[in-house]
Design an enzyme around this catalytic site. Structure first.
Site, mmCIF file in Angstrom:
data_model
loop_
_atom_site.group_PDB
_atom_site.id
_atom_site.type_symbol
_atom_site.label_atom_id
_atom_site.label_comp_id
_atom_site.label_asym_id
_atom_site.label_seq_id
_atom_site.Cartn_x
_atom_site.Cartn_y
_atom_site.Cartn_z
ATOM 1 N N GLU A 22 0.804 -1.226 0.000
ATOM 2 C CA GLU A 22 0.000 0.000 0.000
ATOM 3 C C GLU A 22 0.839 1.280 0.000
ATOM 4 O OE1 GLU A 22 -4.177 -0.487 1.742
ATOM 5 O OE2 GLU A 22 -2.823 -0.997 3.380
ATOM 6 N N HIS A 43 -0.687 5.773 7.691
ATOM 7 C CA HIS A 43 -1.821 4.923 7.320
ATOM 8 C C HIS A 43 -1.983 3.864 8.396
ATOM 9 C CE1 HIS A 43 -4.579 2.184 5.600
ATOM 10 N NE2 HIS A 43 -3.678 1.239 5.390
ATOM 11 N N HIS A 85 -4.887 1.111 10.663
ATOM 12 C CA HIS A 85 -6.172 0.415 10.782
ATOM 13 C C HIS A 85 -6.669 0.625 12.207
ATOM 14 C CE1 HIS A 85 -3.979 -2.400 7.740
ATOM 15 N NE2 HIS A 85 -4.449 -1.329 7.129
ATOM 16 N N HIS A 105 -11.634 -0.378 6.255
ATOM 17 C CA HIS A 105 -10.197 -0.614 6.151
ATOM 18 C C HIS A 105 -9.415 0.142 7.229
ATOM 19 C CE1 HIS A 105 -6.476 -0.462 3.208
ATOM 20 N NE2 HIS A 105 -6.116 -0.582 4.470
HETATM 21 ZN ZN LIG Z 1 -4.122 -0.732 5.034
#
Ligand SMILES: [Zn+2]
Length: 248
Positions: free
Chosen positions: A90, A109, A111, A179
């Site tokens: 990603e 980024h 979760h 996500h």
């Molecule tokens: Zn991710």
């Protein structure tokens, strides 16, 4: 999956600033310690001397990243010198946001778990306390189906990354449906602060909802007054968070 090296490696933007990369390592470990990153998720910084390059760890859990794991990428997320290392699938999140947002020099980024329910329901994540006034205006929610139909929800390529960057727009945070989320900042401390307090805000908002009755959120004017402060000191929580991890 695009984890192998590209045909032609881009040239380096020059030597990394060791202090900046130490900060990137600390950011990974702080966010793992704070429960924002788990075995997954990642943090990047833009190259301090080359705006078209960024630094991101090789594919590894954030809590155990060291300076030797940091790799340099161009904004198409091609590695400058892969050395056979596995890369985050990603990573296009980072490259595409840096392309779209010249004001952004750090991207997280995650979760982070309490935030995800706000990405899959009609309940909007809204700033509930002064520490999270950076969630001003509507926090956008990236629906990957609008970008590329049915997927495994990962940001696997530049198209997905650019779609996410478009939805992020000029915001500090964007949710990613089912996500996680992205938090950005002009520097690493700001991005880390926002990632921590996005999770805190989600927890507080869920608690307020559980109490029942209407909740009073920060007004846009209050958010502007708070985020416009010149005396905000992100060094203070950073020093405390850093004291909890195993690097100095
Ligand atoms: Zn991710």
């Amino acid at each position: 999956m695009n984890d192998t090296n590209s045909a032609v490696a881009p040239p380096t933007g020059g030597p990394a600033d060791p202090a900046a990369n130490d900060g990137l390592v600390a950011a990974n470990r702080i966010l793992a310690d704070q429960g924002v990153l788990d075995g997954y998720g990642h943090v990047s910084i833009r190259h301090s001397r080359a705006a078209d390059r960024y630094f991101l760890s090789r594919s590894k859990s954030p809590a155990i990243i060291t300076a030797e794991d940091i790799m340099e990428y161009d904004l198409d997320s091609n590695p400058v010198d892969q050395q056979g290392r596995l890369m985050y699938i990603e990573r296009h999140i980072h490259g595409e946001i840096y392309k779209a947002r010249p004001d952004v020099n750090a991207v997280v980024h995650s979760h982070s778990p309490t935030v995800i329910p706000f990405s899959v329901t009609t309940v909007k994540l809204r700033p509930i306390c002064h520490m999270s006034a950076f969630l001003k205006n509507d926090v956008p929610n990236f629906e990957i189906r609008d970008c590329d139909g049915m997927t495994d929800l990962l940001i696997r390529n530049a198209k997905h990354g650019a779609g996410l960057a478009r939805v992020l727009g000029s915001s500090n945070v964007a949710l990613m449906r089912g996500h996680g989320n992205v938090c950005v900042g002009a520097d690493i401390m700001t991005a880390v602060y926002r990632a921590v307090y996005t999770e805190v805000n989600a927890r507080l908002q869920a608690q307020a909802i559980a109490l029942g009755g209407p909740a009073t959120f920060l007004a846009p004017e209050e958010c502007e007054l708070i985020t416009g402060r010149r005396d905000t000191n992100f060094q203070r929580p950073w020093a405390m968070w850093k004291s909890r991890i195993s690097i100095k």
